[in-house]
Scaffold this motif. Structure first.
Motif, PDB file in Angstrom:
ATOM      1  N   VAL A  74      57.748   5.027   4.720  1.00 23.61           N
ATOM      2  CA  VAL A  74      57.915   5.893   3.561  1.00 23.61           C
ATOM      3  C   VAL A  74      59.358   6.376   3.538  1.00 23.61           C
ATOM      4  N   VAL A  75      60.131   5.804   2.627  1.00 21.78           N
ATOM      5  CA  VAL A  75      61.566   6.092   2.569  1.00 21.78           C
ATOM      6  C   VAL A  75      61.864   6.743   1.223  1.00 21.78           C
ATOM      7  N   LEU A  76      61.199   7.851   0.998  1.00 22.64           N
ATOM      8  CA  LEU A  76      61.353   8.657  -0.208  1.00 22.64           C
ATOM      9  C   LEU A  76      61.684  10.083   0.210  1.00 22.64           C
ATOM     10  N   ARG A  77      62.302  10.830  -0.670  1.00 18.04           N
ATOM     11  CA  ARG A  77      62.610  12.223  -0.342  1.00 18.04           C
ATOM     12  C   ARG A  77      61.324  12.971  -0.016  1.00 18.04           C
ATOM     13  N   SER A  78      61.369  13.721   1.080  1.00 14.96           N
ATOM     14  CA  SER A  78      60.185  14.467   1.506  1.00 14.96           C
ATOM     15  C   SER A  78      60.007  15.716   0.659  1.00 14.96           C
ATOM     16  N   GLY A  79      58.895  16.411   0.892  1.00 19.22           N
ATOM     17  CA  GLY A  79      58.604  17.610   0.115  1.00 19.22           C
ATOM     18  C   GLY A  79      59.677  18.666   0.215  1.00 19.22           C
ATOM     19  N   VAL A  80      60.280  18.823   1.384  1.00 20.91           N
ATOM     20  CA  VAL A  80      61.299  19.854   1.564  1.00 20.91           C
ATOM     21  C   VAL A  80      62.547  19.563   0.732  1.00 20.91           C
ATOM     22  N   LEU A  81      62.752  18.314   0.329  1.00 19.05           N
ATOM     23  CA  LEU A  81      63.884  17.934  -0.517  1.00 19.05           C
ATOM     24  C   LEU A  81      63.467  17.751  -1.969  1.00 19.05           C
ATOM     25  N   GLY A  82      62.238  18.165  -2.286  1.00 22.16           N
ATOM     26  CA  GLY A  82      61.776  18.089  -3.657  1.00 22.16           C
ATOM     27  C   GLY A  82      61.200  16.756  -4.069  1.00 22.16           C
ATOM     28  N   GLY A  83      60.910  15.878  -3.082  1.00 27.08           N
ATOM     29  CA  GLY A  83      60.369  14.567  -3.391  1.00 27.08           C
ATOM     30  C   GLY A  83      58.879  14.460  -3.110  1.00 27.08           C
ATOM     31  N   LYS A  84      58.360  13.242  -3.284  1.00 29.92           N
ATOM     32  CA  LYS A  84      56.935  12.981  -3.125  1.00 29.92           C
ATOM     33  C   LYS A  84      56.615  12.224  -1.832  1.00 29.92           C
ATOM     34  N   GLY A  85      57.594  12.102  -0.954  1.00 30.80           N
ATOM     35  CA  GLY A  85      57.401  11.309   0.252  1.00 30.80           C
ATOM     36  C   GLY A  85      56.281  11.814   1.137  1.00 30.80           C
ATOM     37  N   THR A  86      56.207  13.120   1.321  1.00 27.32           N
ATOM     38  CA  THR A  86      55.184  13.686   2.203  1.00 27.32           C
ATOM     39  C   THR A  86      53.787  13.490   1.625  1.00 27.32           C
ATOM     40  N   ASP A  87      53.656  13.686   0.315  1.00 22.97           N
ATOM     41  CA  ASP A  87      52.351  13.472  -0.330  1.00 22.97           C
ATOM     42  C   ASP A  87      51.898  12.024  -0.159  1.00 22.97           C
ATOM     43  N   LEU A  88      52.821  11.091  -0.340  1.00 23.18           N
ATOM     44  CA  LEU A  88      52.469   9.680  -0.189  1.00 23.18           C
ATOM     45  C   LEU A  88      52.098   9.371   1.254  1.00 23.18           C
ATOM     46  N   SER A  89      52.828   9.947   2.210  1.00 22.98           N
ATOM     47  CA  SER A  89      52.515   9.714   3.627  1.00 22.98           C
ATOM     48  C   SER A  89      51.085  10.129   3.928  1.00 22.98           C
ATOM     49  N   GLN A  90      50.693  11.297   3.449  1.00 15.79           N
ATOM     50  CA  GLN A  90      49.339  11.778   3.721  1.00 15.79           C
ATOM     51  C   GLN A  90      48.291  10.892   3.044  1.00 15.79           C
ATOM     52  N   GLU A  91      48.586  10.406   1.860  1.00 19.91           N
ATOM     53  CA  GLU A  91      47.666   9.516   1.159  1.00 19.91           C
ATOM     54  C   GLU A  91      47.470   8.213   1.941  1.00 19.91           C
ATOM     55  N   LEU A  92      48.560   7.669   2.456  1.00 20.32           N
ATOM     56  CA  LEU A  92      48.473   6.405   3.200  1.00 20.32           C
ATOM     57  C   LEU A  92      47.797   6.603   4.555  1.00 20.32           C
ATOM     58  N   LEU A  93      48.104   7.715   5.213  1.00 17.02           N
ATOM     59  CA  LEU A  93      47.445   8.020   6.485  1.00 17.02           C
ATOM     60  C   LEU A  93      45.934   8.152   6.294  1.00 17.02           C
ATOM     61  N   ALA A  94      45.535   8.770   5.208  1.00 21.86           N
ATOM     62  CA  ALA A  94      44.110   8.950   4.920  1.00 21.86           C
ATOM     63  C   ALA A  94      43.413   7.610   4.697  1.00 21.86           C
TER      64      ALA A  94
END
Length: 368
Positions: A74-94
């Motif tokens: 997941v090479v997208l801006r994370s939540g702390v930088l205002g991106g959707k990377g963290t949300d996608l990580s959790q979706e894929l982990l699930a």
């Protein structure tokens, strides 16, 4: 339900086509370890070109991914930088997919991702190419050896705020401990750098931070990436640049019992025979083209190989996860102390050929 251990090659996808291209190239360097299944992106022309270049599938929604994906980068801006990377990580982990997410990740988001990973029997870790670069690895190894023999007397570090997370990671890998992290004074008066004083562990530290950003081009116009000097009783060890040389400078010590200049010129104390500046290991001089096309993908490949090994061996990542949470927590504390970067719009690229400087340096050498 815990996923079955995959075969020798892991099927991988990359999410994001900007910095994600470096991950695609890193995976491409490891054909015996990974099969690149595809690229998950918004479907832009660039994304289509990337998928075509590597001959892989282009997905525009996570729901399109096949069920046999082992690893997602997941090479997208994370939540702390205002991106959707963290949300996608959790979706894929699930979905039972192992995830490596590019730094930085807020420690609360990281804890949430680790929790979802545990619930689904998969691994989550953050990716950080900087600690895998040749010069940084050399600096970390030399620092550990040095500090096994002598205590650190001071730390002098300089870095850009955009790469402050890797700076914390580098220091944590090199030093015996960076806890407690105590910040003393913060200077914000003029110039592009803010200066923080304090202690890392029990060692006095000065941190000089380039805390400016061009809002229209936030990844450029950095004055530097990382520079670090560790001082000890015997001398100082420096990482001159993230991609630069590692330098040892022994402290000058003139023996008191020397009588005349002739004594100094003749009967050398042994320590005076060492060079005043010594490059440790091979010189790291390289063009930015080589750095971007060779060193960065190679460093990411090391991260990916390590992740693959942990997956195949069902490695217990509890300690590694705790370390990652510590890095993220201390990075968050540092950035809160610094505050928001100063906005400097209108940056321009003004390259200066090194030949101009080299000509002047050669004049000095000729003229003596």
């Amino acid at each position: 339900m815990r996923r079955k251990t995959p075969g020798k090659q892991l099927r991988a996808i990359v999410c994001g086509s900007t910095f994600g291209q470096f991950y695609l190239e890193a995976l491409n360097l490891l054909p015996e370890e990974f099969i690149i299944d595809g690229l998950l992106a918004r479907g832009s022309e660039r994304s289509a070109q990337c998928a075509k270049y590597y001959g892989i599938n282009l997905y525009t929604e996570a729901g399109q991914l096949p069920d046999n994906i082992d690893l997602a980068c997941v090479v997208l801006r994370s939540g702390v930088l205002g991106g959707k990377g963290t949300d996608l990580s959790q979706e894929l982990l699930a979905r039972g997919i192992h995830v490596i997410q590019e730094q930085p990740v807020h420690h609360k988001d990281m804890a949430a991702c680790l929790r979802v990973a545990r619930q689904n029997g998969v691994l989550f870790q953050t990716g950080d190419l900087y600690v895998q670069l040749p010069a940084v690895r050399r600096f970390i190894a030399c620092t550990r050896t040095l500090l096994n023999r002598q205590n650190a007397l001071y730390i002098d570090a300089a870095f850009a705020s955009q790469v402050s997370y890797p700076m914390v990671h580098i220091l944590a890998e090199a030093l015996p401990s960076i806890r407690p992290w105590r910040t003393g004074t913060v200077s914000r008066e003029g110039g592009p750098f803010q200066v923080l004083t304090g202690t890392l562990g029990k060692t006095p530290a000065v941190l000089r931070v380039h805390n400016e950003v061009d809002p229209n081009d936030p990844d450029n116009y950095l004055h530097l990436l990382h520079q670090v000097t560790i001082g000890t009783a015997g001398g100082s060890l420096s990482l001159t640049d993230t991609h630069g040389d590692v330098i040892w400078r022994p402290r000058l010590h003139i023996t008191k019992n020397l009588g005349t200049f002739g004594d100094l010129a003749g009967a050398y104390p042994e320590h005076l025979l060492e060079n005043s500046t010594e490059t440790l290991g091979p010189s790291s001089s390289a063009s930015y083209k080589e750095i971007l096309t060779k060193q960065w993908p190679g460093a990411i490949a090391r991260d990916l190989s390590s992740m693959r090994e942990m997956i195949l061996e069902n490695f217990d990542t509890a300690m590694k996860s705790q370390q990652a949470l510590l890095y993220s927590s201390q990075w968050q504390e540092l950035t809160e102390t610094l505050g928001y970067p100063v906005l400097r719009p209108g940056g321009s690229h003004q390259p200066l050929p090194v030949s101009i400087l080299q000509t002047e340096a050669e004049k000095v050498a000729v003229n003596g």
